[in-house]
Motif scaffolding. Structure first.
Motif, PDB file in Angstrom:
ATOM      1  N   ALA A  82      -1.719  18.134  -4.057  1.00  0.00           N
ATOM      2  CA  ALA A  82      -1.725  16.795  -4.652  1.00  0.00           C
ATOM      3  C   ALA A  82      -1.423  15.706  -3.622  1.00  0.00           C
ATOM      4  O   ALA A  82      -1.982  14.620  -3.694  1.00  0.00           O
ATOM      5  CB  ALA A  82      -0.717  16.728  -5.798  1.00  0.00           C
ATOM      6  N   ILE A  83      -0.539  15.994  -2.682  1.00  0.00           N
ATOM      7  CA  ILE A  83      -0.093  14.932  -1.779  1.00  0.00           C
ATOM      8  C   ILE A  83      -0.664  15.104  -0.376  1.00  0.00           C
ATOM      9  O   ILE A  83      -1.408  14.254   0.111  1.00  0.00           O
ATOM     10  CB  ILE A  83       1.456  14.900  -1.713  1.00  0.00           C
ATOM     11  N   ARG A  86      -4.564  15.265   0.091  1.00  0.00           N
ATOM     12  CA  ARG A  86      -5.168  13.962  -0.140  1.00  0.00           C
ATOM     13  C   ARG A  86      -4.938  13.035   1.059  1.00  0.00           C
ATOM     14  O   ARG A  86      -5.848  12.342   1.511  1.00  0.00           O
ATOM     15  CB  ARG A  86      -4.568  13.348  -1.396  1.00  0.00           C
ATOM     16  N   LEU A  87      -3.705  13.061   1.577  1.00  0.00           N
ATOM     17  CA  LEU A  87      -3.409  12.174   2.700  1.00  0.00           C
ATOM     18  C   LEU A  87      -4.179  12.595   3.949  1.00  0.00           C
ATOM     19  O   LEU A  87      -4.644  11.747   4.716  1.00  0.00           O
ATOM     20  CB  LEU A  87      -1.904  12.159   2.970  1.00  0.00           C
ATOM     21  N   LEU A  90      -7.627  11.314   3.524  1.00  0.00           N
ATOM     22  CA  LEU A  90      -7.728   9.856   3.719  1.00  0.00           C
ATOM     23  C   LEU A  90      -7.468   9.477   5.173  1.00  0.00           C
ATOM     24  O   LEU A  90      -7.479   8.303   5.513  1.00  0.00           O
ATOM     25  CB  LEU A  90      -6.705   9.142   2.833  1.00  0.00           C
ATOM     26  N   ALA A  92      -4.662   9.501   6.680  1.00  0.00           N
ATOM     27  CA  ALA A  92      -3.472   8.654   6.690  1.00  0.00           C
ATOM     28  C   ALA A  92      -2.752   8.814   8.021  1.00  0.00           C
ATOM     29  O   ALA A  92      -2.710   9.905   8.572  1.00  0.00           O
ATOM     30  CB  ALA A  92      -2.550   9.055   5.547  1.00  0.00           C
ATOM     31  N   CYS A 100       5.806   9.514   2.728  1.00  0.00           N
ATOM     32  CA  CYS A 100       5.476   9.988   1.395  1.00  0.00           C
ATOM     33  C   CYS A 100       6.407  11.144   1.024  1.00  0.00           C
ATOM     34  O   CYS A 100       6.931  11.200  -0.093  1.00  0.00           O
ATOM     35  CB  CYS A 100       4.017  10.425   1.353  1.00  0.00           C
ATOM     36  N   GLY A 103       9.703   9.814   0.315  1.00  0.00           N
ATOM     37  CA  GLY A 103       9.710   9.257  -1.035  1.00  0.00           C
ATOM     38  C   GLY A 103       9.884  10.342  -2.077  1.00  0.00           C
ATOM     39  O   GLY A 103      10.618  10.181  -3.049  1.00  0.00           O
ATOM     40  N   LEU A 104       9.236  11.477  -1.843  1.00  0.00           N
ATOM     41  CA  LEU A 104       9.379  12.619  -2.760  1.00  0.00           C
ATOM     42  C   LEU A 104      10.835  13.076  -2.797  1.00  0.00           C
ATOM     43  O   LEU A 104      11.401  13.327  -3.868  1.00  0.00           O
ATOM     44  CB  LEU A 104       8.474  13.764  -2.298  1.00  0.00           C
TER      45      LEU A 104
ATOM     46  N   GLY B 294      11.121   5.843  -5.309  1.00  0.00           N
ATOM     47  CA  GLY B 294      10.466   7.058  -4.836  1.00  0.00           C
ATOM     48  C   GLY B 294       9.046   7.159  -5.363  1.00  0.00           C
ATOM     49  O   GLY B 294       8.105   7.425  -4.610  1.00  0.00           O
ATOM     50  N   LEU B 297       6.889   4.447  -3.748  1.00  0.00           N
ATOM     51  CA  LEU B 297       6.551   4.765  -2.360  1.00  0.00           C
ATOM     52  C   LEU B 297       5.439   5.800  -2.298  1.00  0.00           C
ATOM     53  O   LEU B 297       4.429   5.624  -1.598  1.00  0.00           O
ATOM     54  CB  LEU B 297       7.808   5.277  -1.644  1.00  0.00           C
ATOM     55  N   MET B 298       5.604   6.889  -3.079  1.00  0.00           N
ATOM     56  CA  MET B 298       4.576   7.931  -3.063  1.00  0.00           C
ATOM     57  C   MET B 298       3.259   7.372  -3.577  1.00  0.00           C
ATOM     58  O   MET B 298       2.198   7.617  -2.996  1.00  0.00           O
ATOM     59  CB  MET B 298       5.015   9.106  -3.938  1.00  0.00           C
ATOM     60  N   ILE B 301       1.469   5.029  -1.077  1.00  0.00           N
ATOM     61  CA  ILE B 301       0.917   5.745   0.074  1.00  0.00           C
ATOM     62  C   ILE B 301      -0.288   6.583  -0.346  1.00  0.00           C
ATOM     63  O   ILE B 301      -1.297   6.644   0.352  1.00  0.00           O
ATOM     64  CB  ILE B 301       1.987   6.622   0.750  1.00  0.00           C
ATOM     65  N   LEU B 302      -0.201   7.211  -1.556  1.00  0.00           N
ATOM     66  CA  LEU B 302      -1.309   8.057  -1.989  1.00  0.00           C
ATOM     67  C   LEU B 302      -2.551   7.227  -2.293  1.00  0.00           C
ATOM     68  O   LEU B 302      -3.680   7.671  -2.063  1.00  0.00           O
ATOM     69  CB  LEU B 302      -0.907   8.860  -3.233  1.00  0.00           C
ATOM     70  N   PRO B 305      -2.877   4.506   2.038  1.00  0.00           N
ATOM     71  CA  PRO B 305      -1.923   4.899   3.079  1.00  0.00           C
ATOM     72  C   PRO B 305      -1.561   3.762   4.030  1.00  0.00           C
ATOM     73  O   PRO B 305      -0.558   3.838   4.710  1.00  0.00           O
ATOM     74  CB  PRO B 305      -2.652   6.011   3.840  1.00  0.00           C
TER      75      PRO B 305
END
Lengths: 294, 325
Positions: A82-83, A86-87, A90, A92, A100, A103-104, B294, B297-298, B301-302, B305
């Motif tokens: 999921a994270i 995807r990044l 992209l 990123a 990210c 943040g998680l 949180g 932020l996620m 970025i998702l 980015p």
């Protein structure tokens, strides 16, 4: 002198578990070049899961362990899909990927704080206070159990990496992603497995830690930090190094906490980290090629 | 004097500054000014963070350490020796420099994410040191500062005084950040951020340049720490150097877009909106605000980015293309 030996033994027993979850950090860090900032939070979640299963349904943490490993593997794979995937798709920038995950970590920790509050939970299993006496040395039963569990699981992971096809493919991806791709290895699948395995090991450390640690929402942050120091000490991507590094850090922490305080132990671990970066960033078993650590 | 180019840009700047300076006498509302102060303060923090992270691509998750050193040094000097924070803030900022060197010097030699790990560890070790030095710093309890309402101690009877302090702080950090961006350090930083190998092959000493940027960034962050202490009149390790706070600083930068000049202002506004929303949703329960941060932020970025500011920049570029055609 005797209390120093006692502290060293306690350090080794705790360090085994540090080594176990550090293996879970070093594998994805080595293969994907992404340090999982939420690693400690997965340990925390697993500790809470084992606490609640015990408190509500009387499930022994060691039985929960059997569920924890596949459960956290699935969570890890899900998060990678999921994270991270995807990044990567992209394209990123790396700071964005790291943030990210930070943040998680922030989300998981405050989620726990929000639900369970600033309270300490103690998982009072029947063998929590049990001890074994060897001469003057007292060994806590849960600590010993945790160490044995950590050694067994670490050996299983190493056997997986060395003996199975998937494990070999994973190592190949770590050594050279492009060459591995040319050999027909799907590196994205390897990323998923690798990240899932890492989170699974964090989940596996949870029930062991819960039997002798207290469980609280912010318990994960220090574990993440310790895992990072251990990973650098034991060379990125090297499970043996991570396990050994975990025991070294465990001993340092235990001995310094015994003679001074846990804050001083923390400062010492930080000092080890800075010295490592300064003089031996490749860790115990690594080599350095023109500034690039690998 | 021709209107256009550099003159026009300077004119816009001066007009914007005058407009901002006129807000307090026109709108005499303490609550509005309080939110504005918070926004200026957060934007200045994000702007200082941006110098090393946005321009140079080196993610720091430990800026709280520099912030805490600034806040604690000036406060302790004031409370123990009566030294005014006007002077103390520079002493605190000077102390932040060796700390920045301690992490930056070894980590910038290495590739990869070592600097991020090091900065994260620095934040947590400063936290532990503050807790350990309890007789001096009062540990987790925190220090309540005297409130004097005397500008000589950087304190004011109402939010209006702080408004000008934080406006000046934001303008100075933005100015420094602009100067860095348009100087040789900025060009080298961008080059390193884009492709370190290419930059080094052209003779850029990447370690030195990153260190310069980190030192500037740490210095400004420490000064903001002092301003914060004099404003809130209370400091504790959780509010100054917890990992959450350091991530929050980074969020301001990344929400507004890495490496942009006005990004931090946008980032600060989004953060404040998110904070207000989460308080209205969850109340003041511990963890509520950071849970929202949180997710935010996620999510950002998702989806993008490169940050929200990237959206604006794309829109602006599209408008420019349309005009030309």
């Amino acid at each position: 002198m005797q209390f120093i030996i006692q502290a060293i033994i306690n350090g080794i027993l705790l360090g085994g578990l540090y080594g176990l979850f550090a293996i879970g950090l070093t594998l994805p860090f080595g293969v994907m070049d992404i340090p999982n900032f939420a690693h400690g939070e997965f340990i925390m979640l697993s500790m809470f899961a084992s606490y609640w299963l015990w408190a509500l349904y009387g499930v022994d943490p060691m039985i929960y362990l059997i569920i924890a490993i596949p459960l956290f593997f699935a969570i890890g794979v899900l998060i990678e899909r999921a994270i991270l995937r995807r990044l990567f798709d992209l394209r990123a920038p790396t700071p964005a990927v790291l943030l990210c995950l930070a943040g998680l970590s922030m989300f998981l920790m405050s989620f726990a704080l929000f639900n369970w509050g600033v309270t300490w939970y103690t998982l009072n299993v029947s063998y929590r206070e049990a001890t074994i006496k060897v001469g003057d040395i007292i060994i806590g039963m849960p600590n010993l159990l945790g160490f044995i569990g950590a050694v067994v699981l670490a050996l299983l992971v190493m056997a997986f990496l060395n003996k199975t096809f998937v494990g070999k493919a994973l190592r190949a991806t770590f050594q050279n992603r492009d060459a591995a791709t040319l050999m027909g290895i799907d590196y994205r699948r390897m990323y998923s497995i690798c990240f899932g395995l890492g989170v699974a090991l964090a989940g596996a450390a949870g029930p062991f830690l819960a039997t002798f640690y207290v469980v609280f929402p912010t318990v994960g942050g220090p574990f993440t930090m310790i895992a990072f120091v251990v990973v650098v000490l034991g060379t990125l991507g090297d499970p043996r190094g991570a396990f050994l590094g975990g025991m070294i850090i465990g001993i340092v922490e235990s001995v310094i906490t015994q003679i001074s305080s846990s804050d001083v132990a923390w400062i010492a671990i930080f000092a080890i980290f800075v010295l490592l970066l300064m003089f031996k960033p490749e860790g115990l078993f690594g080599r350095r090629v023109a500034g690039v650590v690998r | 004097m021709r209107l256009g180019g550099a003159n026009l840009r300077r004119g816009t700047w001066i007009a914007a500054i005058i407009a901002l300076a006129l807000i307090p006498p026109l709108f005499r509302r303490e609550d509005l000014l309080h939110w504005m102060n918070l926004m200026f303060f957060l934007a200045a923090l994000g702007s200082a963070w941006n110098i090393i992270c946005g321009y140079g691509g080196q993610l720091s998750l430990g800026h709280g350490a520099f912030f805490a050193v600034g806040a604690y040094t000036s406060t302790l000097l004031w409370m123990w020796y009566g030294i005014t924070p006007l002077l103390g803030m520079f002493i605190g900022a000077a102390l932040a420099l060796p700390m920045a060197l301690m992490i930056g010097y070894p980590a910038f030699r290495l590739r990869g994410t070592y600097f991020t790990l090091g900065s994260l560890a620095l934040g947590s070790v400063v936290y532990r040191i503050i807790v350990y030095l309890k007789p001096i710093t009062q540990g987790n309890v925190g220090i309540p500062l005297w409130f004097t309402a005397d500008p000589f101690y950087l304190q004011f009877p109402s939010e209006i005084g702080y408004y000008y302090v934080f406006l000046a702080a934001l303008l100075i950090t933005t100015y420094v950040s602009l100067r860095v961006k348009n100087s040789w350090i900025g060009y080298y930083l961008f080059a390193i951020g884009n492709d370190q190998d290419a930059a080094e092959s052209l003779g850029v000493d990447s370690r030195k340049i990153k260190l310069y940027a980190l030192l500037i960034s740490a210095f400004l962050t420490a000064i903001l720490g002092t301003l914060y202490a004099q404003w809130k009149c209370y400091i504790d390790p959780d509010a100054t150097c917890s990992t959450d706070f350091s991530i929050q600083i980074a969020m301001i930068g990344i929400i507004g877009g890495l490496g942009t000049l006005f990004g931090p202002v946008v980032g600060a506004a989004v953060m404040i909106a998110a904070q207000a929303l989460s308080v209205s949703f969850f109340g003041a329960v511990r963890g509520g605000v950071y849970m929202v941060y949180g997710i935010l932020l996620m999510g950002i970025i998702l989806i993008r980015p490169t940050g929200i500011m990237g959206v604006f920049e794309n829109a602006l570029a599209a408008v420019r293309v349309l005009r030309r055609e």
